[in-house]
Structure formats: C-alpha cells, structure tokens
Scaffold this motif. Structure first.
Motif, mmCIF file in Angstrom:
data_model
loop_
_atom_site.group_PDB
_atom_site.id
_atom_site.type_symbol
_atom_site.label_atom_id
_atom_site.label_comp_id
_atom_site.label_asym_id
_atom_site.label_seq_id
_atom_site.Cartn_x
_atom_site.Cartn_y
_atom_site.Cartn_z
ATOM 1 N N GLY A 8 -3.390 -0.156 -4.134
ATOM 2 C CA GLY A 8 -2.640 0.256 -5.311
ATOM 3 C C GLY A 8 -2.506 -0.838 -6.350
ATOM 4 O O GLY A 8 -1.563 -0.860 -7.129
ATOM 5 N N ILE A 9 -3.472 -1.738 -6.393
ATOM 6 C CA ILE A 9 -3.450 -2.838 -7.366
ATOM 7 C C ILE A 9 -3.944 -2.303 -8.716
ATOM 8 O O ILE A 9 -4.942 -1.590 -8.779
ATOM 9 N N SER A 29 5.485 -3.789 -3.777
ATOM 10 C CA SER A 29 5.440 -2.784 -2.723
ATOM 11 C C SER A 29 5.714 -3.449 -1.382
ATOM 12 O O SER A 29 5.143 -4.501 -1.067
ATOM 13 N N ALA A 30 6.570 -2.839 -0.571
ATOM 14 C CA ALA A 30 6.912 -3.417 0.733
ATOM 15 C C ALA A 30 5.660 -3.622 1.583
ATOM 16 O O ALA A 30 5.515 -4.656 2.245
ATOM 17 N N ARG A 31 4.750 -2.654 1.558
ATOM 18 C CA ARG A 31 3.509 -2.784 2.335
ATOM 19 C C ARG A 31 2.684 -3.977 1.871
ATOM 20 O O ARG A 31 2.141 -4.712 2.690
ATOM 21 N N PRO A 52 -4.644 3.989 -3.621
ATOM 22 C CA PRO A 52 -3.399 3.890 -2.834
ATOM 23 C C PRO A 52 -3.721 3.850 -1.343
ATOM 24 O O PRO A 52 -4.811 4.242 -0.925
ATOM 25 N N PHE A 53 -2.771 3.372 -0.534
ATOM 26 C CA PHE A 53 -2.984 3.246 0.911
ATOM 27 C C PHE A 53 -3.507 4.530 1.534
ATOM 28 O O PHE A 53 -4.407 4.503 2.360
ATOM 29 N N SER A 54 -2.953 5.657 1.131
ATOM 30 C CA SER A 54 -3.328 6.932 1.746
ATOM 31 C C SER A 54 -4.771 7.335 1.459
ATOM 32 O O SER A 54 -5.337 8.155 2.172
ATOM 33 N N ARG A 85 20.201 -3.227 -4.704
ATOM 34 C CA ARG A 85 20.662 -4.290 -5.594
ATOM 35 C C ARG A 85 19.677 -5.450 -5.665
ATOM 36 O O ARG A 85 19.838 -6.343 -6.480
ATOM 37 N N GLU A 86 18.686 -5.435 -4.800
ATOM 38 C CA GLU A 86 17.773 -6.562 -4.730
ATOM 39 C C GLU A 86 16.385 -6.067 -4.321
ATOM 40 O O GLU A 86 16.263 -5.156 -3.507
ATOM 41 N N ILE A 87 15.353 -6.656 -4.887
ATOM 42 C CA ILE A 87 13.987 -6.354 -4.458
ATOM 43 C C ILE A 87 13.280 -7.662 -4.140
ATOM 44 O O ILE A 87 13.629 -8.715 -4.667
ATOM 45 N N THR A 88 12.310 -7.585 -3.249
ATOM 46 C CA THR A 88 11.512 -8.755 -2.909
ATOM 47 C C THR A 88 10.201 -8.681 -3.669
ATOM 48 O O THR A 88 9.515 -7.656 -3.654
ATOM 49 N N VAL A 89 9.886 -9.763 -4.343
ATOM 50 C CA VAL A 89 8.645 -9.879 -5.093
ATOM 51 C C VAL A 89 7.841 -11.001 -4.458
ATOM 52 O O VAL A 89 8.391 -12.039 -4.098
#
Length: 127
Positions: A8-9, A29-31, A52-54, A85-89
């Motif tokens: 999904g890049i 994306s978490a994945r 996308p992954f699928s 409230r928070e996302i990981t990048v």
C-alpha cells in the motif's frame, strides 16, 4: 531473495525511489510499522508495492530495497479527530536494490515475508 513486505505504498513514493535510490519512507499502517521492525531484526530487505496487502500474490510487482535505518516516533493527535490519542509513525531510510516480482508468500507471526525474483526494467509492467 527473501524480503519483508511493505504494501500500500503510494505510487509517488515508488516513483521517487526509482529516480533517487535513497529515500526515507514514512509509514503509519500498523502492518507496515511491524514489517519495518521485523526487517531491522531479520533480513534487512524490504519489498515495497503499491498493491494493498489483500491483493499481493505471486506475480505482484514492486521495488526491492535495503533497510538502511529506521526510527519509530509516537505522535499525539487531537482527540476530536480520532478515537485514539496517539499513532506510531515509522521513518525507514531505504536504498533501492532493484525491481522485483513476488514468487511466493509466507506469513510469519504478524509479518508477511515474500520470495522475490529480481527483474530487468523491460520486464516491469508497473506504472
């Protein structure tokens, strides 16, 4: 060659990587964040694709890149915009190795590892 899948890049990111072999890719994306972590501890090779992954399957095309450096950052977001409230990048510095096509796919724990065949530019149908 074995590589950890980043799916999904954005097409513009793949195009920029083709023009300049070094680039920092920012994933949310978490994945994809987990995939970068896996690549840091494993083969150090990533397979970046627009699909996308699928939709990734044998025959999917993309770019093969070496993971040079990666760093995770936690970013706070206003609570009004999201239930979180928070996302990981994750910012991953990569070096383009070449073009590739998926030969086989294997899921290992929470990440997807693909076997890829390097391709010549005239074989590539992407874009």
């Amino acid at each position: 060659m074995e590589a950890v899948l980043l799916a999904g890049i954005a097409r513009r990111v793949l195009d920029e990587l083709m023009r300049n072999p070094y680039r920092t890719v920012e994933v949310r994306s978490a994945r994809n964040v987990l995939a970068v972590e896996k690549a840091l501890n494993g083969p150090g090779i990533l397979f970046l694709t627009y699909e996308p992954f699928s939709d990734v399957r044998a025959g999917s095309e993309g770019l093969i890149a070496e993971l040079v450096k990666a760093e995770e950052m936690d970013t706070r977001i206003p609570w009004e915009e999201s239930d979180e409230r928070e996302i990981t990048v994750c910012r991953a510095r990569v070096k383009l190795l070449g073009l590739g096509r998926v030969v086989s796919i294997e899921k290992r724990n929470s990440t997807v590892v693909v076997k890829v065949r390097e391709m010549m530019p005239h074989e590539m149908g992407m874009g």
